[in-house]
Design a protein around this motif. Structure first.
Motif, PDB file in Angstrom:
ATOM      1  N   TRP A   1     -10.164 -15.232 -57.926  1.00  0.00           N
ATOM      2  CA  TRP A   1      -8.723 -15.502 -58.021  1.00  0.00           C
ATOM      3  C   TRP A   1      -8.269 -15.107 -59.421  1.00  0.00           C
ATOM      4  O   TRP A   1      -8.898 -15.499 -60.413  1.00  0.00           O
ATOM      5  N   VAL A   2      -7.214 -14.317 -59.483  1.00  0.00           N
ATOM      6  CA  VAL A   2      -6.717 -13.852 -60.789  1.00  0.00           C
ATOM      7  C   VAL A   2      -5.218 -14.150 -60.864  1.00  0.00           C
ATOM      8  O   VAL A   2      -4.464 -13.801 -59.949  1.00  0.00           O
ATOM      9  N   PRO A   3      -4.781 -14.795 -61.960  1.00  0.00           N
ATOM     10  CA  PRO A   3      -3.357 -15.136 -62.031  1.00  0.00           C
ATOM     11  C   PRO A   3      -2.466 -13.932 -62.311  1.00  0.00           C
ATOM     12  O   PRO A   3      -2.902 -12.950 -62.919  1.00  0.00           O
ATOM     13  N   ALA A   4      -1.206 -14.073 -61.898  1.00  0.00           N
ATOM     14  CA  ALA A   4      -0.163 -13.132 -62.310  1.00  0.00           C
ATOM     15  C   ALA A   4       0.029 -13.267 -63.816  1.00  0.00           C
ATOM     16  O   ALA A   4      -0.270 -14.320 -64.406  1.00  0.00           O
ATOM     17  N   THR A   5       0.532 -12.219 -64.425  1.00  0.00           N
ATOM     18  CA  THR A   5       0.784 -12.255 -65.869  1.00  0.00           C
ATOM     19  C   THR A   5       2.111 -11.580 -66.170  1.00  0.00           C
ATOM     20  O   THR A   5       2.518 -10.650 -65.469  1.00  0.00           O
ATOM     21  N   GLY A   9      -0.910 -16.162 -58.008  1.00  0.00           N
ATOM     22  CA  GLY A   9      -2.058 -15.269 -58.193  1.00  0.00           C
ATOM     23  C   GLY A   9      -2.467 -14.539 -56.938  1.00  0.00           C
ATOM     24  O   GLY A   9      -1.890 -14.729 -55.856  1.00  0.00           O
ATOM     25  N   ASN A  10      -3.452 -13.699 -57.096  1.00  0.00           N
ATOM     26  CA  ASN A  10      -4.068 -12.946 -55.996  1.00  0.00           C
ATOM     27  C   ASN A  10      -5.530 -13.346 -55.885  1.00  0.00           C
ATOM     28  O   ASN A  10      -6.210 -13.511 -56.911  1.00  0.00           O
ATOM     29  N   ARG A  11      -5.997 -13.479 -54.630  1.00  0.00           N
ATOM     30  CA  ARG A  11      -7.424 -13.732 -54.405  1.00  0.00           C
ATOM     31  C   ARG A  11      -8.028 -12.536 -53.662  1.00  0.00           C
ATOM     32  O   ARG A  11      -7.444 -12.024 -52.706  1.00  0.00           O
ATOM     33  N   GLU A  66      -5.766 -11.983 -50.434  1.00  0.00           N
ATOM     34  CA  GLU A  66      -4.655 -12.933 -50.226  1.00  0.00           C
ATOM     35  C   GLU A  66      -3.768 -12.752 -51.439  1.00  0.00           C
ATOM     36  O   GLU A  66      -4.107 -13.228 -52.533  1.00  0.00           O
ATOM     37  N   THR A  67      -2.677 -12.015 -51.262  1.00  0.00           N
ATOM     38  CA  THR A  67      -1.902 -11.616 -52.430  1.00  0.00           C
ATOM     39  C   THR A  67      -0.562 -12.342 -52.478  1.00  0.00           C
ATOM     40  O   THR A  67       0.316 -12.088 -51.651  1.00  0.00           O
TER      41      THR A  67
END
Ligand code: ATP
Ligand code: HSE
Length: 295
Positions: free
Chosen positions: A9-13, A31-33, A81-82
């Motif tokens: 899982w990576v957060p939006a920035t 975020g997107n996984r 999963e965006t």
């Protein structure tokens, strides 16, 4: 130990934060996984049809990162999963890059610490301002030394801030938004920016709305990029009029960001943006302190 499945899982920035072009970035609670699972043959699910193919950035990054580790990449079932809108400006490409590199290391059984992940992802992305907060969380300022070392500093963000992302129904591609900028700036512009970068960080750390309002006034990139975002002028006026402390182009756009103190103001600012055009999507977000999670 090498693995057969990894979920990242990576957060939006939001990069730049107005005055910090290519230096400042902030991780957000959206975020997107990406889940990678070894398979007989590669497949793609959960993403937009245009990304459901071997050109998917998370997948191509996984392939490149595996080869860089000296490993033949295994086919994978990639499931996405965006939650991050694709209008651009919320670091969606960085989420793919970070996930692809993390997956390659997990499958190869090679440990990668957060600093190294930032370094590898910055190389791939070309600048660290999205990937640093995406991996580390929080507010980051970063630069690359003459020797290519990526140096990142993390700073806390006051809990009082809400960040209202305003997403138009059209994309601005980073490469197009970089092309419109001049190759050099006058000394006066450089001086204008420097004091404001330090003040913007301080205002975000301390929850000082008045300071942010004064400091967050960019002359390096926004004047050139505004014409690429048809809604910019109207949204800026509406959001500042509804109580936002500052308004900036998030990353290279087309997403715009209004920084507000407190939930009530964030709700008013989001509503004001919607009145400009109900076709705009808005998200009231906070700072994400934890960054990327790999499991
Ligand atoms: N969820 C995703 N799945 C697959 N590819 C993606 C995804 N998100 C972004 N990309 C790739 O990244 C490209 C967009 O990158 P770009 O840097 O222009 O936007 P961004 O990362 O949203 O913006 P910014 O860097 O300004 O925050 C897309 O054209 C696509 O190739
Ligand atoms: N700092 C980058 C962020 C977008 O990737 C830019 O503004 O072009």
């Amino acid at each position: 130990m090498s693995r057969d499945r990894v979920s990242v899982w990576v957060p939006a920035t939001s990069a730049n934060l107005g005055v910090g072009f290519d230096c400042l970035g902030l991780a957000l609670t959206l975020g997107n996984r990406f889940t990678f699972e070894r398979a007989e043959e590669s497949s793609f699910s959960g993403c937009e049809p245009r990304f459901a193919n071997p050109g998917n950035l998370a997948y191509t990054t996984y392939l490149e990162a595996s080869r860089a580790l000296g490993v033949k990449p295994s086919p994978v079932a990639l499931s996405c999963e965006t939650g991050i809108p694709l209008s651009g400006g919320l670091g969606s490409s960085s989420t793919c890059i970070v996930a692809g590199i993390a997956a390659a290391h997990a499958f190869a059984g090679v440990e990668v610490d957060r600093r190294r992940l930032v370094e590898l992802a910055s190389e791939r992305e070309g600048h660290p301002d999205n990937v640093a907060p995406a991996v580390l969380g929080g507010l980051t300022s970063s630069f690359t030394t003459g020797d290519g070392e990526v140096v990142c500093m993390e700073a806390p963000v006051s809990d009082a801030w809400r960040f209202v992302a305003v997403c138009p129904p059209y994309e601005v591609r980073t490469e197009d938004a970089r092309r419109v900028m001049p190759p050099s700036v006058p000394l006066a512009t450089a001086v204008w920016q420097m004091g404001r970068v330090a003040a913007t960080c301080h205002a975000l750390e301390t929850g000082d709305g008045e300071l942010l309002a004064k400091a967050c006034d960019d002359r390096l990139h926004e004047p050139y990029r505004r014409p690429l975002i048809a809604h910019y002028d109207r949204c800026r006026a509406a959001c500042l009029g509804a109580g936002a402390s500052a308004f900036w182009i998030s990353g290279s756009g087309s997403t715009m960001m209004a920084a507000c103190l407190g939930d009530a103001r964030a709700a008013a600012v989001g509503a004001a943006a919607q009145r400009v055009d109900p076709g705009l999507r808005t998200f009231a977000l906070s700072c994400c302190t934890d960054g990327t999670s790999i499991r």
